[in-house]
Design a protein around this motif. Structure first.
Motif, PDB file in Angstrom:
ATOM      1  N   GLY A  10      46.392 -32.523   3.586  1.00 43.59           N
ATOM      2  CA  GLY A  10      45.755 -31.327   3.010  1.00 43.59           C
ATOM      3  C   GLY A  10      44.253 -31.445   2.939  1.00 43.59           C
ATOM      4  O   GLY A  10      43.644 -31.149   1.909  1.00 43.59           O
TER       5      GLY A  10
ATOM      6  N   SER B 261      41.955 -29.785   4.650  1.00 38.70           N
ATOM      7  CA  SER B 261      41.176 -28.645   5.153  1.00 38.70           C
ATOM      8  C   SER B 261      40.282 -28.028   4.083  1.00 38.70           C
ATOM      9  O   SER B 261      39.276 -27.405   4.404  1.00 38.70           O
ATOM     10  N   ARG B 262      40.669 -28.194   2.809  1.00 36.46           N
ATOM     11  CA  ARG B 262      39.869 -27.557   1.740  1.00 36.46           C
ATOM     12  C   ARG B 262      40.180 -28.235   0.406  1.00 36.46           C
ATOM     13  O   ARG B 262      41.015 -29.136   0.335  1.00 36.46           O
TER      14      ARG B 262
ATOM     15  N   ILE C  20      40.490 -30.321  -2.944  1.00 39.04           N
ATOM     16  CA  ILE C  20      40.355 -31.725  -3.340  1.00 39.04           C
ATOM     17  C   ILE C  20      40.473 -32.652  -2.124  1.00 39.04           C
ATOM     18  O   ILE C  20      39.743 -33.635  -2.008  1.00 39.04           O
TER      19      ILE C  20
ATOM     20  N   ARG D  82      46.986 -28.856   8.360  1.00 41.55           N
ATOM     21  CA  ARG D  82      47.964 -28.052   9.106  1.00 41.55           C
ATOM     22  C   ARG D  82      47.411 -27.557  10.428  1.00 41.55           C
ATOM     23  O   ARG D  82      48.047 -27.670  11.460  1.00 41.55           O
TER      24      ARG D  82
ATOM     25  N   ASP E 281      51.733 -30.965   9.075  1.00 38.56           N
ATOM     26  CA  ASP E 281      52.288 -29.963   8.162  1.00 38.56           C
ATOM     27  C   ASP E 281      53.362 -30.664   7.338  1.00 38.56           C
ATOM     28  O   ASP E 281      54.389 -31.079   7.878  1.00 38.56           O
ATOM     29  N   THR E 282      53.127 -30.802   6.044  1.00 33.90           N
ATOM     30  CA  THR E 282      54.073 -31.591   5.222  1.00 33.90           C
ATOM     31  C   THR E 282      55.381 -30.843   4.949  1.00 33.90           C
ATOM     32  O   THR E 282      56.282 -31.409   4.340  1.00 33.90           O
TER      33      THR E 282
ATOM     34  N   ASN F  60      48.109 -35.511  -0.861  1.00 36.18           N
ATOM     35  CA  ASN F  60      47.352 -34.507  -1.615  1.00 36.18           C
ATOM     36  C   ASN F  60      47.844 -33.079  -1.355  1.00 36.18           C
ATOM     37  O   ASN F  60      47.800 -32.246  -2.253  1.00 36.18           O
TER      38      ASN F  60
ATOM     39  N   SER G  94      49.763 -35.363  -8.444  1.00 31.77           N
ATOM     40  CA  SER G  94      50.640 -34.630  -9.352  1.00 31.77           C
ATOM     41  C   SER G  94      49.825 -33.590 -10.113  1.00 31.77           C
ATOM     42  O   SER G  94      48.815 -33.077  -9.613  1.00 31.77           O
TER      43      SER G  94
ATOM     44  N   TYR H  32      56.663 -24.951  -9.068  1.00 29.94           N
ATOM     45  CA  TYR H  32      55.604 -25.947  -8.810  1.00 29.94           C
ATOM     46  C   TYR H  32      55.784 -27.155  -9.739  1.00 29.94           C
ATOM     47  O   TYR H  32      55.733 -28.307  -9.291  1.00 29.94           O
TER      48      TYR H  32
ATOM     49  N   LYS I 134      56.583 -31.138  -8.815  1.00 28.29           N
ATOM     50  CA  LYS I 134      55.690 -32.259  -9.127  1.00 28.29           C
ATOM     51  C   LYS I 134      56.382 -33.270 -10.055  1.00 28.29           C
ATOM     52  O   LYS I 134      56.096 -34.470  -9.981  1.00 28.29           O
TER      53      LYS I 134
ATOM     54  N   GLY J 277      43.183 -32.939 -13.047  1.00 28.77           N
ATOM     55  CA  GLY J 277      42.525 -32.023 -13.972  1.00 28.77           C
ATOM     56  C   GLY J 277      42.565 -30.611 -13.395  1.00 28.77           C
ATOM     57  O   GLY J 277      43.191 -30.376 -12.350  1.00 28.77           O
TER      58      GLY J 277
ATOM     59  N   VAL K 121      40.848 -27.981 -11.484  1.00 27.62           N
ATOM     60  CA  VAL K 121      39.742 -28.134 -10.538  1.00 27.62           C
ATOM     61  C   VAL K 121      39.450 -26.813  -9.822  1.00 27.62           C
ATOM     62  O   VAL K 121      40.377 -26.075  -9.444  1.00 27.62           O
TER      63      VAL K 121
ATOM     64  N   THR L 298      39.242 -24.937  -7.120  1.00 29.55           N
ATOM     65  CA  THR L 298      39.675 -24.845  -5.724  1.00 29.55           C
ATOM     66  C   THR L 298      40.448 -23.536  -5.604  1.00 29.55           C
ATOM     67  O   THR L 298      40.642 -22.824  -6.599  1.00 29.55           O
TER      68      THR L 298
HETATM   69  N1  LIG Z   1      43.136 -27.470  -8.393  1.00 28.93           N
HETATM   70  C1  LIG Z   1      43.750 -27.834  -9.494  1.00 28.93           C
HETATM   71  O1  LIG Z   1      43.370 -27.428 -10.614  1.00 28.93           O
HETATM   72  C2  LIG Z   1      44.917 -28.775  -9.436  1.00 28.93           C
HETATM   73  C3  LIG Z   1      45.516 -29.130 -10.652  1.00 28.93           C
HETATM   74  C4  LIG Z   1      46.569 -30.022 -10.643  1.00 28.93           C
HETATM   75  C5  LIG Z   1      47.005 -30.546  -9.439  1.00 28.93           C
HETATM   76  N2  LIG Z   1      46.421 -30.182  -8.267  1.00 28.93           N
HETATM   77  C6  LIG Z   1      46.926 -30.790  -7.034  1.00 28.93           C
HETATM   78  O2  LIG Z   1      45.844 -31.251  -6.254  1.00 28.93           O
HETATM   79  C7  LIG Z   1      46.208 -31.210  -4.857  1.00 28.93           C
HETATM   80  C8  LIG Z   1      45.142 -30.471  -4.067  1.00 28.93           C
HETATM   81  O3  LIG Z   1      45.074 -29.151  -4.579  1.00 28.93           O
HETATM   82  P1  LIG Z   1      43.813 -28.196  -4.366  1.00 28.93           P
HETATM   83  O4  LIG Z   1      43.434 -27.706  -5.690  1.00 28.93           O
HETATM   84  O5  LIG Z   1      42.834 -28.841  -3.482  1.00 28.93           O
HETATM   85  O6  LIG Z   1      44.556 -26.986  -3.608  1.00 28.93           O
HETATM   86  P2  LIG Z   1      44.095 -26.012  -2.439  1.00 28.93           P
HETATM   87  O7  LIG Z   1      42.664 -25.709  -2.539  1.00 28.93           O
HETATM   88  O8  LIG Z   1      45.080 -24.906  -2.474  1.00 28.93           O
HETATM   89  O9  LIG Z   1      44.323 -26.913  -1.133  1.00 28.93           O
HETATM   90  C9  LIG Z   1      45.625 -27.262  -0.789  1.00 28.93           C
HETATM   91  C10 LIG Z   1      45.583 -28.042   0.506  1.00 28.93           C
HETATM   92  O10 LIG Z   1      46.932 -28.353   0.860  1.00 28.93           O
HETATM   93  C11 LIG Z   1      47.123 -27.913   2.198  1.00 28.93           C
HETATM   94  N3  LIG Z   1      48.507 -27.573   2.465  1.00 28.93           N
HETATM   95  C12 LIG Z   1      49.257 -26.602   1.907  1.00 28.93           C
HETATM   96  N4  LIG Z   1      50.473 -26.601   2.462  1.00 28.93           N
HETATM   97  C13 LIG Z   1      50.481 -27.579   3.396  1.00 28.93           C
HETATM   98  C14 LIG Z   1      51.438 -28.063   4.306  1.00 28.93           C
HETATM   99  N5  LIG Z   1      52.654 -27.533   4.408  1.00 28.93           N
HETATM  100  N6  LIG Z   1      51.091 -29.096   5.112  1.00 28.93           N
HETATM  101  C15 LIG Z   1      49.872 -29.650   5.037  1.00 28.93           C
HETATM  102  N7  LIG Z   1      48.914 -29.220   4.208  1.00 28.93           N
HETATM  103  C16 LIG Z   1      49.219 -28.203   3.400  1.00 28.93           C
HETATM  104  C17 LIG Z   1      46.196 -26.737   2.387  1.00 28.93           C
HETATM  105  O11 LIG Z   1      46.003 -26.541   3.764  1.00 28.93           O
HETATM  106  P3  LIG Z   1      45.802 -25.105   4.465  1.00 28.93           P
HETATM  107  O12 LIG Z   1      44.308 -24.892   4.504  1.00 28.93           O
HETATM  108  O13 LIG Z   1      46.405 -25.285   5.800  1.00 28.93           O
HETATM  109  O14 LIG Z   1      46.504 -24.094   3.623  1.00 28.93           O
HETATM  110  C18 LIG Z   1      44.967 -27.256   1.655  1.00 28.93           C
HETATM  111  O15 LIG Z   1      44.243 -28.153   2.462  1.00 28.93           O
HETATM  112  C19 LIG Z   1      47.595 -30.566  -4.808  1.00 28.93           C
HETATM  113  O16 LIG Z   1      48.575 -31.576  -4.751  1.00 28.93           O
HETATM  114  C20 LIG Z   1      47.683 -29.829  -6.141  1.00 28.93           C
HETATM  115  O17 LIG Z   1      49.017 -29.665  -6.558  1.00 28.93           O
HETATM  116  C21 LIG Z   1      45.382 -29.302  -8.230  1.00 28.93           C
END
Ligand SMILES: NC(=O)c1ccc[n+]([C@@H]2O[C@H](COP(=O)([O-])OP(=O)(O)OC[C@H]3O[C@@H](n4cnc5c(N)ncnc54)[C@H](OP(=O)(O)O)[C@@H]3O)[C@@H](O)[C@H]2O)c1
Length: 236
Positions: free
Chosen positions: A11, A13-14, A16, A37, A62-63, A91, A143, A160, A164, A189, A191, A193
């Motif tokens: 993950g 591409s964007r 975290i 992906r 692609d996970t 991630n 997580s 979700y 997790k 935390g 974040v 995104t």
């Molecule tokens: N942001 C928060 O506040 C928060 C809080 C708690 C936990 N988290 C965890 O932190 C991690 C990163 O989250 P984020 O906030 O960075 O989310 P995000 O901005 O939505 O980014 C999610 C990333 O996962 C990729 N992804 C989604 N489905 C996929 C698949 N089938 N195969 C491969 N890649 C895939 C997306 O790629 P595409 O560009 O291809 O869609 C993107 O790069 C996740 O595990 C999330 O559960 C985040």
């Protein structure tokens, strides 16, 4: 003696994941296998890779797709040769929305469990032989506080959260099955995104720099545990 470390991140591409690549790529000691992906459309990731010193390799993954996961082995082998894979950062994840235990779509439930739990499980199983070449292998499974039953976060984000919590249990099981590898889960935390949304208050830069301290300092004795990004322990 070389101090090169090899990292595989999902993950990228964007959000975290992208920030992990950005911070890790700054040091030539890090070889970063940045998976996403669709590499063709990952403009921010490609920009980081082109500004790096040849230490960022972008490969498709692609996970949610087991054949895509299997296909990762060859490019990983091509990059690391006979060397180890030191870190896997699972991630990538999806959150289909603010559902409840009685208002959810079965299709979302299955897709989320596949992407967030089965995918990371399969990927880590596939790459185990390369991790086992490392003198200090670490697997971080991303997580969330929503996965904690102890935190008691209420009915929101049913699918979700369940995915997790399952990832938490997978991590515990991985740590018990392979006591020479460090496995852990971390809550980044809230974040800023795409997933974190408008209310989030932490910058990706902040959580990732804290998480890198944890990744570098964590010991085998701490394997199988659930951390906050700052290294404090969270309740299951
Ligand atoms: N942001 C928060 O506040 C928060 C809080 C708690 C936990 N988290 C965890 O932190 C991690 C990163 O989250 P984020 O906030 O960075 O989310 P995000 O901005 O939505 O980014 C999610 C990333 O996962 C990729 N992804 C989604 N489905 C996929 C698949 N089938 N195969 C491969 N890649 C895939 C997306 O790629 P595409 O560009 O291809 O869609 C993107 O790069 C996740 O595990 C999330 O559960 C985040």
């Amino acid at each position: 003696m070389t101090s090169t470390r090899t990292w595989l991140i999902t993950g990228s591409s964007r959000g975290i994941g992208l920030e992990f690549v950005r911070q890790l790529s700054a040091s030539p000691e890090n070889v970063v296998i940045a998976t996403c992906r669709t590499p063709d459309t990952a403009q921010d990731l490609k920009a980081i890779a082109s500004n790096a010193k040849g230490n960022v390799h972008i490969i498709p993954l692609d996970t949610s797709d087991s054949s895509s996961i299997t296909a990762v082995e060859k490019p990983v082998k091509d990059i690391i040769g006979n060397g180890p894979l030191d870190y896997i950062l699972n991630n990538a994840a999806i959150n289909p929305g603010n559902d409840t235990a009685f208002e959810f779509a079965l299709e979302d439930f299955i897709r989320t469990m596949t992407t967030n739990v089965a995918g990371p499980a399969q990927l880590t199983q596939l790459l185990l032989p390369y991790l086992e070449r490392s003198s200090r292998p670490v697997v971080m499974n991303m997580s969330t506080g929503l996965a904690s039953i102890g935190i008691d976060a209420g009915p929101k984000c049913n699918v979700y959260s369940a995915s997790k919590t399952a990832l938490n249990m997978l991590t515990y099981k991985q740590s018990k099955a392979k006591p020479n590898i460090i496995f852990y889960v971390v809550d980044p935390g809230w974040v800023k995104t795409e997933m974190g949304g408008d209310g989030a208050y932490l910058e990706p830069e902040f959580t990732v720099s804290n998480q890198l301290k944890l990744l570098h300092s964590i010991t085998l004795e701490q394997s199988g545990k659930f951390f906050r990004y700052d290294g404090s322990i969270l309740p299951w």
